[in-house]
Design a protein around this motif. Structure first.
Motif, PDB file in Angstrom:
ATOM      1  N   LYS A   1     -39.859  20.778 -11.254  1.00 51.94           N
ATOM      2  CA  LYS A   1     -38.797  20.125 -12.017  1.00 51.94           C
ATOM      3  C   LYS A   1     -38.526  18.726 -11.483  1.00 51.94           C
ATOM      4  N   LYS A   2     -38.085  17.888 -12.387  1.00 47.67           N
ATOM      5  CA  LYS A   2     -37.964  16.462 -12.099  1.00 47.67           C
ATOM      6  C   LYS A   2     -36.907  16.125 -11.045  1.00 47.67           C
ATOM      7  N   ASP A   3     -35.715  16.668 -11.182  1.00 41.42           N
ATOM      8  CA  ASP A   3     -34.598  16.240 -10.334  1.00 41.42           C
ATOM      9  C   ASP A   3     -34.337  17.137  -9.130  1.00 41.42           C
ATOM     10  N   VAL A   4     -35.147  18.150  -8.893  1.00 47.58           N
ATOM     11  CA  VAL A   4     -34.868  19.077  -7.792  1.00 47.58           C
ATOM     12  C   VAL A   4     -35.001  18.382  -6.448  1.00 47.58           C
ATOM     13  N   VAL A   5     -36.039  17.581  -6.267  1.00 49.03           N
ATOM     14  CA  VAL A   5     -36.236  16.874  -5.005  1.00 49.03           C
ATOM     15  C   VAL A   5     -35.091  15.888  -4.783  1.00 49.03           C
ATOM     16  N   GLU A   6     -34.680  15.200  -5.827  1.00 53.14           N
ATOM     17  CA  GLU A   6     -33.563  14.264  -5.701  1.00 53.14           C
ATOM     18  C   GLU A   6     -32.267  14.991  -5.368  1.00 53.14           C
ATOM     19  N   ASN A   7     -32.034  16.153  -5.992  1.00 50.96           N
ATOM     20  CA  ASN A   7     -30.834  16.937  -5.688  1.00 50.96           C
ATOM     21  C   ASN A   7     -30.829  17.376  -4.224  1.00 50.96           C
ATOM     22  N   ILE A   8     -31.967  17.799  -3.733  1.00 57.02           N
ATOM     23  CA  ILE A   8     -32.063  18.231  -2.335  1.00 57.02           C
ATOM     24  C   ILE A   8     -31.835  17.055  -1.401  1.00 57.02           C
ATOM     25  N   PHE A   9     -32.414  15.901  -1.724  1.00 56.15           N
ATOM     26  CA  PHE A   9     -32.214  14.710  -0.900  1.00 56.15           C
ATOM     27  C   PHE A   9     -30.743  14.312  -0.863  1.00 56.15           C
ATOM     28  N   VAL A  10     -30.086  14.296  -2.024  1.00 56.49           N
ATOM     29  CA  VAL A  10     -28.670  13.919  -2.087  1.00 56.49           C
ATOM     30  C   VAL A  10     -27.815  14.947  -1.357  1.00 56.49           C
ATOM     31  N   PHE A  11     -28.140  16.239  -1.488  1.00 60.87           N
ATOM     32  CA  PHE A  11     -27.384  17.271  -0.778  1.00 60.87           C
ATOM     33  C   PHE A  11     -27.507  17.080   0.735  1.00 60.87           C
ATOM     34  N   ARG A  12     -28.699  16.766   1.210  1.00 65.18           N
ATOM     35  CA  ARG A  12     -28.875  16.493   2.648  1.00 65.18           C
ATOM     36  C   ARG A  12     -28.059  15.289   3.077  1.00 65.18           C
ATOM     37  N   MET A  13     -28.043  14.246   2.245  1.00 67.76           N
ATOM     38  CA  MET A  13     -27.285  13.055   2.569  1.00 67.76           C
ATOM     39  C   MET A  13     -25.781  13.357   2.616  1.00 67.76           C
ATOM     40  N   LEU A  14     -25.299  14.186   1.695  1.00 68.43           N
ATOM     41  CA  LEU A  14     -23.884  14.551   1.708  1.00 68.43           C
ATOM     42  C   LEU A  14     -23.533  15.396   2.924  1.00 68.43           C
ATOM     43  N   LEU A  15     -24.449  16.261   3.357  1.00 63.10           N
ATOM     44  CA  LEU A  15     -24.207  17.030   4.582  1.00 63.10           C
ATOM     45  C   LEU A  15     -24.134  16.115   5.799  1.00 63.10           C
ATOM     46  N   ILE A  16     -25.009  15.108   5.860  1.00 62.55           N
ATOM     47  CA  ILE A  16     -24.950  14.142   6.967  1.00 62.55           C
ATOM     48  C   ILE A  16     -23.640  13.380   6.922  1.00 62.55           C
TER      49      ILE A  16
ATOM     50  N   LEU B   1     -20.859  13.126   9.884  1.00 60.89           N
ATOM     51  CA  LEU B   1     -20.293  11.886  10.412  1.00 60.89           C
ATOM     52  C   LEU B   1     -18.770  11.883  10.301  1.00 60.89           C
ATOM     53  N   TYR B   2     -18.269  12.433   9.203  1.00 57.02           N
ATOM     54  CA  TYR B   2     -16.826  12.523   9.038  1.00 57.02           C
ATOM     55  C   TYR B   2     -16.236  13.496  10.056  1.00 57.02           C
ATOM     56  N   LEU B   3     -16.982  14.545  10.416  1.00 57.76           N
ATOM     57  CA  LEU B   3     -16.557  15.455  11.477  1.00 57.76           C
ATOM     58  C   LEU B   3     -16.445  14.706  12.800  1.00 57.76           C
ATOM     59  N   PHE B   4     -17.389  13.821  13.076  1.00 60.49           N
ATOM     60  CA  PHE B   4     -17.347  13.019  14.298  1.00 60.49           C
ATOM     61  C   PHE B   4     -16.101  12.132  14.320  1.00 60.49           C
ATOM     62  N   VAL B   5     -15.782  11.505  13.192  1.00 62.26           N
ATOM     63  CA  VAL B   5     -14.568  10.687  13.105  1.00 62.26           C
ATOM     64  C   VAL B   5     -13.326  11.550  13.298  1.00 62.26           C
ATOM     65  N   PHE B   6     -13.346  12.762  12.734  1.00 64.93           N
ATOM     66  CA  PHE B   6     -12.216  13.679  12.883  1.00 64.93           C
ATOM     67  C   PHE B   6     -12.020  14.073  14.349  1.00 64.93           C
ATOM     68  N   ILE B   7     -13.102  14.334  15.055  1.00 65.31           N
ATOM     69  CA  ILE B   7     -13.010  14.680  16.481  1.00 65.31           C
ATOM     70  C   ILE B   7     -12.469  13.497  17.272  1.00 65.31           C
ATOM     71  N   LEU B   8     -12.947  12.295  16.990  1.00 62.57           N
ATOM     72  CA  LEU B   8     -12.419  11.110  17.670  1.00 62.57           C
ATOM     73  C   LEU B   8     -10.947  10.897  17.344  1.00 62.57           C
ATOM     74  N   ASN B   9     -10.544  11.255  16.138  1.00 68.23           N
ATOM     75  CA  ASN B   9      -9.143  11.151  15.757  1.00 68.23           C
ATOM     76  C   ASN B   9      -8.293  12.169  16.513  1.00 68.23           C
TER      77      ASN B   9
END
Length: 137
Positions: A20-35, A39-47
């Motif tokens: 399927k056309k968009d499956v690889v893109e969906n997986i890439f975007v999902f990985r980016m959102l997890l990262i 990063l937001y967890l790191f900011v929360f810990i510093l806070n």
């Protein structure tokens, strides 16, 4: 439970090539959102240890991530609306982090539009643009 295992095997696969056309893109975007969440967890810990002095919006971000994962499990990464879920999650995440980090997040307000550039759909780009304007307002 089987769909959850299948979803995580697709996400953690080293070579996510599917028919399927968009499956690889969906997986890439999902990985980016997890990262982004990590990063937001790191900011929360510093806070929490008083290095940063910003509002605490991380809990709402975690709830958003859980809702997004549940919806992605229900829909599946190969469904046509999964890309709209990814862009919506990115938009809501921008809205949450912008409200908690205030002026630090001015540049990130256009991130849903950048993420929509991963896909080849003009409709998704228009959706991301309209959603970004809604978030800024």
């Amino acid at each position: 439970m089987q769909t959850l295992k299948l979803l995580f095997s697709k996400i953690t696969d080293d070579d996510p090539i599917y028919e399927k056309k968009d499956v690889v893109e969906n997986i890439f975007v999902f990985r980016m959102l997890l990262i982004w969440h990590l990063l937001y967890l790191f900011v929360f810990i510093l806070n929490c240890i008083d290095i940063f002095i910003v509002d605490k919006g991380y809990i709402l971000s975690c709830v958003l991530l859980l809702v997004f994962i549940i919806l992605l499990i229900i829909v599946g990464p190969d469904h046509a609306c999964a890309k709209y879920l990814c862009i919506s999650d990115a938009g809501f995440l921008v809205m949450i982090t912008s409200s908690s980090l205030t002026y630090h997040m001015v540049i990130v307000a256009m991130l849903p539009i950048v993420i929509a550039g991963v896909y080849s759909s003009k409709y998704l780009s228009r959706f991301a643009f309209a959603f970004s304007i809604f978030n800024i307002a």
